[in-house]
Design an enzyme around this catalytic site. Structure first.
Site, mmCIF file in Angstrom:
data_model
loop_
_atom_site.group_PDB
_atom_site.id
_atom_site.type_symbol
_atom_site.label_atom_id
_atom_site.label_comp_id
_atom_site.label_asym_id
_atom_site.label_seq_id
_atom_site.Cartn_x
_atom_site.Cartn_y
_atom_site.Cartn_z
ATOM 1 N N HIS A 276 -3.786 -0.585 -4.427
ATOM 2 C CA HIS A 276 -5.256 -0.741 -4.309
ATOM 3 C C HIS A 276 -5.858 -0.392 -5.673
ATOM 4 O O HIS A 276 -6.882 0.269 -5.751
ATOM 5 C CB HIS A 276 -5.847 0.181 -3.234
ATOM 6 C CG HIS A 276 -5.323 -0.047 -1.854
ATOM 7 N ND1 HIS A 276 -5.734 -1.098 -1.071
ATOM 8 C CD2 HIS A 276 -4.408 0.637 -1.122
ATOM 9 C CE1 HIS A 276 -5.105 -1.041 0.111
ATOM 10 N NE2 HIS A 276 -4.304 -0.005 0.093
ATOM 11 N N GLU B 61 -4.936 -5.341 -5.005
ATOM 12 C CA GLU B 61 -4.800 -5.875 -3.643
ATOM 13 C C GLU B 61 -4.446 -7.362 -3.684
ATOM 14 O O GLU B 61 -4.730 -8.055 -4.648
ATOM 15 C CB GLU B 61 -6.104 -5.634 -2.860
ATOM 16 C CG GLU B 61 -6.322 -4.146 -2.614
ATOM 17 C CD GLU B 61 -7.597 -3.810 -1.847
ATOM 18 O OE1 GLU B 61 -8.372 -4.730 -1.512
ATOM 19 O OE2 GLU B 61 -7.820 -2.606 -1.589
ATOM 20 N N SER C 38 0.842 -1.195 0.000
ATOM 21 C CA SER C 38 0.000 0.000 0.000
ATOM 22 C C SER C 38 0.881 1.250 0.000
ATOM 23 O O SER C 38 1.667 1.445 -0.926
ATOM 24 C CB SER C 38 -0.956 -0.058 1.197
ATOM 25 O OG SER C 38 -1.947 0.936 1.094
#
Lengths: 280, 280
Positions: free
Chosen positions: B178, B205, B136
């Protein structure tokens, strides 16, 4: 179904694929462009509201085009397959210089009009020079292969889209609409991966992809048109991937077009066109 | 900041850009792959939890990597720029075979670590062979130019993304994460349009883009990696478009990679690799 044969010496009309949500109260750039292409004060516009379940959808567009000073406007009350064979409606349609299909459901549109005299008349009018526009579901229905249903979202899933036969005014493109607003790149890529011969056209809201008889696409309105050219794809996993697996597609070409830029569906070349000139 | 000069005769470590949301309870394919690359039972793993405001984020990853039987694991308690200069932490980092940066905020990561001895030590460890992973925010931070903030959604707007200097382990890519889940193609394209020299990497993800010392990218995990190559872009309006105008970019190349496929950042060629072999 294949594109209607042009009447000798007639030039096929332009196709306007509108992404839905076109401005109806302000500058009305997209609707104005359609009226102008159809002949302005000399235009004979026919609205096909079949996609919509809203009772006065046709009347609303009649009003919109009258305010834009189109020569004449008539909405055809076609809600059933029987309606789509009524001779007086066919006569009106055959005489149109501009035909506008409203939004709603493209499956309602396809299942009501597919194979009817009205669809044949519409295709013939287009081949003879009439401009044909569709917004939202109406836009999806314009081409030979239409996206019937699909998942929104950027992930391209192997069964994330369903295709169905459309009206067939062109087989060079697969059209998706509300494109950026509903994040539909994933389903457009899945649709192209099935058989990468057509070019994917994702039209934003308040925006039209205008395809001329010369197969050059240009953009009208406030948003963008995403062009996905799979002509150089050298691998896709779509025939092998499991249901809901992400799809692998290698070698796509991608162009984000805005007003002033063009894409040639024949040569598959994007051009900055006017945009360079405007800022030179 | 430019990529750290490799120690003579050392091979730079792989970079794992994880799209966030990696599986932590089931097969843990992404985390396992990191542990294996770092040396498995011989690995010396260091967790950098600086991006996160969650108190026990570092301890959670310590636990995860211990369960995967990594040789040793230590989370560094680095929350301030002063922490990022503590000699005993630098010594631990310098000795790592695998470094894992957690998620959180990439601006917190950049503003805390940027220009500190810890950032320099991390870059040197990587140049000397240590594997560096980030998930992330940690993934965004890996490259020279990182996406600091931006709008989600598929529309590419001319001011829809803000770039900031990242850790600089590679300058060949701009990494977003993401990716499909938050529909970030628009902001990635806007980021590339500013200066189309780097390749855009959008990581889903539970998926990692693994970039080896040979600059070949491959995919680990359940999702996809979207590769956008602007090397052939012949026009972009980003320097001219008004704030929030849709951006025009012509000539992008797009590849949707899944497990088994590769992209060579040097030659910019996508390959179906194993995927063809698996199904041949």
């Amino acid at each position: 179904v294949s594109p209607a044969t042009a009447v000798p010496s007639a030039v096929r009309g332009a196709i306007l694929a509108v992404g839905g949500g076109e401005d109806k109260l302000g500058d009305r750039v997209v609707l104005k462009h359609f009226v102008e292409l159809a002949g302005g004060r000399d235009a004979r516009i026919v609205v096909v509201p079949t996609a919509s379940r809203v009772q006065d959808c046709g009347a609303q567009y009649e009003d919109l085009f009258q305010r834009l000073e189109a020569g004449s406007v008539r909405a055809l009350p076609v809600q059933t397959r029987a309606d789509a064979a009524r001779p007086e409606l066919l006569d009106t349609l055959a005489d149109a210089t501009g035909i506008f299909m409203t939004g709603g459901s493209q499956l309602r549109l396809g299942s009501t009009l597919g194979g009817t005299p009205l669809a044949r008349t519409l295709r013939r009018a287009h081949a003879g020079g009439a401009i044909v526009a569709g917004t939202s579901a109406g836009a999806a229905f314009l081409s030979e292969h239409m996206i019937a249903t699909g998942d929104n979202g950027a992930v391209s899933r192997s069964r994330g889209v369903t295709l169905a036969p459309g009206l067939g005014l062109t087989n060079r493109v697969v059209i998706d609409q509300h494109f950026s607003q509903r994040d539909r790149l994933g389903r457009l890529l899945a649709a192209l991966a099935y058989n990468p011969f057509a070019v994917g056209i994702g039209v934003d809201e308040d925006t039209a992809a205008v395809i001329g008889a010369d197969d050059v696409l240009h953009v009208v309105g406030s948003g963008g048109v995403t062009v996905v050219d799979p002509g150089h794809v050298n691998f896709t996993s779509v025939g092998r991937a499991g249901r809901n697996d992400p799809v692998c597609v290698l070698g796509l070409r991608l162009h984000l077009l805005v007003r002033g830029t063009t894409f040639n569906l024949e040569t598959r070349e994007a051009s900055a066109g006017e945009l360079v000139a405007l800022h030179a």
